[in-house]
Design an enzyme around this catalytic site. Structure first.
Site, short mmCIF file in Angstrom:
data_model
loop_
_atom_site.label_atom_id
_atom_site.label_comp_id
_atom_site.label_asym_id
_atom_site.label_seq_id
_atom_site.Cartn_x
_atom_site.Cartn_y
_atom_site.Cartn_z
N ASP A 188 0.85 -1.20 0.00
CA ASP A 188 0.00 0.00 0.00
C ASP A 188 0.89 1.24 0.00
O ASP A 188 2.11 1.14 -0.03
CB ASP A 188 -0.97 -0.01 1.20
CG ASP A 188 -2.31 0.60 0.82
OD1 ASP A 188 -2.33 1.76 0.37
OD2 ASP A 188 -3.34 -0.08 0.97
N HIS A 258 -2.97 2.90 -4.81
CA HIS A 258 -2.29 2.62 -3.54
C HIS A 258 -0.84 2.16 -3.78
O HIS A 258 -0.38 1.17 -3.20
CB HIS A 258 -3.07 1.56 -2.73
CG HIS A 258 -4.35 2.12 -2.14
ND1 HIS A 258 -4.36 3.04 -1.13
CD2 HIS A 258 -5.65 1.89 -2.47
CE1 HIS A 258 -5.62 3.34 -0.82
NE2 HIS A 258 -6.42 2.66 -1.62
N ASP A 321 -8.94 -0.95 -5.90
CA ASP A 321 -9.79 0.09 -5.30
C ASP A 321 -9.10 1.45 -5.34
O ASP A 321 -7.89 1.53 -5.49
CB ASP A 321 -10.10 -0.26 -3.83
CG ASP A 321 -8.84 -0.40 -3.00
OD1 ASP A 321 -7.87 -0.98 -3.51
OD2 ASP A 321 -8.82 0.06 -1.85
N GLU A 322 -9.89 2.47 -5.22
CA GLU A 322 -9.43 3.84 -4.95
C GLU A 322 -8.21 4.22 -5.81
O GLU A 322 -7.15 4.53 -5.28
CB GLU A 322 -9.10 3.97 -3.46
CG GLU A 322 -10.31 3.71 -2.59
CD GLU A 322 -10.03 3.76 -1.08
OE1 GLU A 322 -10.91 4.22 -0.35
OE2 GLU A 322 -8.93 3.33 -0.65
N TRP A 388 -17.18 -3.99 -1.21
CA TRP A 388 -16.89 -3.28 0.05
C TRP A 388 -17.67 -2.00 0.21
O TRP A 388 -18.01 -1.61 1.31
CB TRP A 388 -15.38 -3.03 0.19
CG TRP A 388 -14.81 -1.93 -0.67
CD1 TRP A 388 -14.41 -2.03 -1.97
CD2 TRP A 388 -14.54 -0.58 -0.27
NE1 TRP A 388 -13.92 -0.83 -2.42
CE2 TRP A 388 -13.98 0.09 -1.39
CE3 TRP A 388 -14.71 0.15 0.91
CZ2 TRP A 388 -13.61 1.44 -1.37
CZ3 TRP A 388 -14.34 1.49 0.94
CH2 TRP A 388 -13.79 2.12 -0.19
N TYR A 413 -16.63 -3.88 8.22
CA TYR A 413 -15.42 -3.10 8.44
C TYR A 413 -15.14 -3.02 9.94
O TYR A 413 -15.79 -2.29 10.68
CB TYR A 413 -15.53 -1.72 7.77
CG TYR A 413 -14.97 -1.78 6.35
CD1 TYR A 413 -15.26 -2.88 5.53
CD2 TYR A 413 -14.12 -0.80 5.85
CE1 TYR A 413 -14.72 -2.99 4.26
CE2 TYR A 413 -13.58 -0.89 4.57
CZ TYR A 413 -13.89 -1.98 3.78
OH TYR A 413 -13.35 -2.09 2.52
N ASP A 415 -12.65 -1.87 11.40
CA ASP A 415 -11.93 -0.68 11.87
C ASP A 415 -12.93 0.40 12.26
O ASP A 415 -12.55 1.47 12.73
CB ASP A 415 -10.95 -0.16 10.82
CG ASP A 415 -11.59 0.12 9.46
OD1 ASP A 415 -12.69 -0.43 9.18
OD2 ASP A 415 -11.00 0.88 8.68
N TRP A 464 -8.57 -2.75 8.59
CA TRP A 464 -7.64 -1.73 8.10
C TRP A 464 -6.99 -1.11 9.33
O TRP A 464 -7.68 -0.74 10.28
CB TRP A 464 -8.39 -0.68 7.27
CG TRP A 464 -9.07 -1.26 6.07
CD1 TRP A 464 -10.40 -1.51 5.92
CD2 TRP A 464 -8.45 -1.68 4.85
NE1 TRP A 464 -10.65 -2.06 4.69
CE2 TRP A 464 -9.47 -2.17 4.00
CE3 TRP A 464 -7.13 -1.69 4.37
CZ2 TRP A 464 -9.22 -2.67 2.72
CZ3 TRP A 464 -6.88 -2.18 3.10
CH2 TRP A 464 -7.91 -2.65 2.29
N THR A 465 -5.67 -0.92 9.29
CA THR A 465 -4.98 -0.66 10.55
C THR A 465 -4.38 0.74 10.68
O THR A 465 -3.41 0.93 11.40
CB THR A 465 -3.86 -1.70 10.77
OG1 THR A 465 -2.94 -1.61 9.67
CG2 THR A 465 -4.42 -3.10 10.85
N GLU A 466 -4.97 1.72 10.00
CA GLU A 466 -4.47 3.09 10.17
C GLU A 466 -4.34 3.45 11.65
O GLU A 466 -3.37 4.08 12.06
CB GLU A 466 -5.43 4.09 9.52
CG GLU A 466 -5.35 4.17 8.01
CD GLU A 466 -6.31 3.22 7.31
OE1 GLU A 466 -6.77 2.24 7.95
OE2 GLU A 466 -6.60 3.45 6.12
C1 ACM Z 1 -11.13 -0.40 0.64
O1 ACM Z 1 -11.62 -0.30 1.78
N1 ACM Z 1 -10.50 0.61 0.09
C2 ACM Z 1 -11.21 -1.64 -0.10
#
Ligand code: ACM
Ligand code: ZN
Length: 530
Positions: A188, A258, A321-322, A388, A413, A415, A464-466
């Site tokens: 990422d 990413h 994604d994104e 997602w 999710y 997180d 997701w570990t931000e």
């Molecule tokens: C994602 O949460 N961007 C897959």
């Protein structure tokens, strides 16, 4: 506040002499469990686990179980290749691969599975019964099989890095819940975490960021270098560890977005060819792989060639994604590709990118998974979608004949916060709100017809570990919500939130005996009359 009524199940049993609270408490709930509560056997230090002669997979499952209950139930059981043990394991090819039958009688414990995975799940059920009843077990009969073949959890090891031991503990947590896929998010913007021999800069440069953003994505950073990656040897070790627990590791190598960490390592992979950094901030960044240069595809294929050597998984996740298209719009190479390939626009270019990678994966005997953005601009029939942004991408994909894994952020999710008023109460999450009850209420078949349902492979929770820098924080976010999702995936058609609440008290004891942190909120029952 919502009140939790005594379940219908509990009422049925009232007065039967075998209190509802004493009924077998197994999560995820089996297809059928019967018990009259009468005492069957007491396991002692002399008890043995029998496996058929030289069955390596069953021996592995039996020895793992033996280690687990030595710690959790204080019972040391030897594994023997003789039929006369007290816990007898066997394969019954009439059952599905993950299906099992468990019978506890005065003659001992019999577990039959369609394949070693089924026996393993039978042993995990026995593990829960030993926690509930101790070494003296009642007569119990279980018949069980999962609703979905894909039951997953994703761990992001890029925003924060987790050691091999942490990752193994995470896999242990999944196996306890009969989850069979570990989706490992390895690349990422904030770090490239997988060693690729052909491109050493990916880890030498791309696994290190200069610092990390402070607070809840404030403008300020901490000034502390941060990094880490897994060597190929470590990755093999994790894949083998997971396989012993009947968990397949699905790696994710993100493309075309990413990509900041990869571009910092090899700037020629980007449209501008310079000016990249391994991101210290969270978010979505315009620095993406250039889809115009053939060298990008050669790079990606060389990376995936090493990835498929490491991961036996049928599925390889390529992200998708994104991916902001800003740079593609002004890149002569990307624009030339759009013209040469007669693509409609930059969405068509993303589709071209993913299709080209999918062709390569298919030629190498693997299948592609991508996040639901890969639907934009068109996809092939053989791509599998991870839905997602809610379920709508997955619904559309199933309707067009693509396979789908449901991971809608509304339910999956992990997180997101777990209570309605998180501030001051909960450790940090990214935002949002997914209670245990919400996760439990996921219907992966929502809006789908009977004919469309078979395209849904299963469900997955995403971590997701931000905002999670430690395994303890990850555990707090994952437990017990993953149990709710595990029950969706294993026991789709027989869920009951009140009975789940009863059964979770037992699983909670295993969390405690294993030293797992878990969020307390679900267990804090509302006070009567409140
Ligand atoms: C994602 O949460 N961007 C897959
Ligand atoms: Zn470009």
């Amino acid at each position: 506040m919502k009140k939790f009524l005594l379940s219908a199940f509990a009422l049925t049993l009232a007065g039967s002499g075998f209190a509802a609270a004493d009924q077998p408490a197994i999560v995820p709930v089996p297809q059928q469990v019967t018990s009259n509560g009468s005492k069957a056997i007491t396991l002692t230090a002399d008890s043995r686990i029998s496996i058929p002669r030289s069955d390596k997979a069953l021996r592995g499952a039996a020895e793992l179980f033996s280690r687990q209950i030595a710690r959790e139930a204080n019972l040391a059981l030897k594994v023997v290749e003789k039929p006369e043990g007290d816990i007898r394991l066997a394969i019954d090819p009439k059952l599905g691969e993950e299906a099992y039958q468990l019978n506890i009688t005065k003659q001992g414990v019999d577990i039959r599975g369609g394949a070693p995975a089924g026996v393993f799940y039978g042993l995990q059920t026995l593990r829960q019964l030993l926690t509930q009843y101790g070494a003296t077990l009642p007569e119990v009969t279980v018949e069980d099989a999962p609703s979905f073949g894909y039951r997953g959890a994703m761990l992001d090891c890029c925003r924060h890095f987790f050691s091999v031991d942490d990752v193994k503990t995470f896999i242990d947590m999944l196996a306890l819940h009969k989850i069979n896929r570990f989706h490992w998010h390895l690349t990422d913007d904030q770090g490239w975490r997988i060693e690729i021999h052909r491109y050493p800069e990916l880890t030498r440069v791309g696994s290190q960021r200069a610092e990390t953003v402070l607070g809840h994505n404030s403008p300020a950073c901490d000034g502390i270098p941060y990094g880490g990656y897994y060597t190929q040897k470590q990755i093999r070790e994790v894949v083998a560890y997971a396989a012993e627990r009947f968990v397949t590791v699905v790696p994710e190598i993100e493309m075309p977005g990413h990509a900041s960490a990869a571009l910092t390592a090899y700037p020629w992979l980007g449209c501008a060819g310079e000016g990249y950094e391994v991101q210290p901030h969270w978010g979505v960044f315009p620095e993406v792989f250039c889809a115009g240069k053939d060298s990008t595809f050669e790079f990606m294929q060389n990376v995936l060639a090493e990835v498929i050597e490491l991961f036996p998984s049928e599925y390889i996740h390529v992200g998708g994604d994104e991916c902001p298209k800003d740079n593609w719009k002004i890149c002569p190479n990307c624009q030339k590709r759009i013209r040469d390939e007669k693509l409609k626009d930059e969405h068509g270019l993303q589709s071209y990118f993913v299709l080209r990678m999918e062709k390569w994966l298919n030629e190498h005997g693997r299948h592609l998974i991508g996040w639901d953005e890969i639907l934009e601009g068109g996809i092939s029939k053989s791509a599998t979608i991870m839905s997602w942004r809610g379920a709508k991408g997955g619904i559309a994909a199933a309707r067009s004949g693509n396979k789908v894994i449901m991971t809608p952020n509304t339910h999956c999710y992990l997180d997101y916060y777990q209570t309605e008023q998180p501030l001051g109460n909960e450790p940090w999450g990214i935002g949002g709100y997914v209670s245990v009850e919400k996760a439990y209420s996921l219907d992966p078949y929502d809006q789908l017809t009977e004919a469309e349902r078979p395209y849904i492979l299963g469900v997955q929770g995403n971590i997701w570990t931000e905002y999670m820098a430690s395994l303890a924080h990850v555990q707090h976010m994952v437990l017990p919500r993953i149990a709710a999702l595990a029950e969706v995936g294993w026991a789709y058609d027989r869920r009951d939130i009140n009975d789940f609440r009863r059964r979770m008290e037992n699983l909670r004891k295993i969390y405690e005996r294993c030293g797992y942190r878990y969020a307390p909120y679900f267990f804090e029952k509302p006070v009567a009359g409140e």
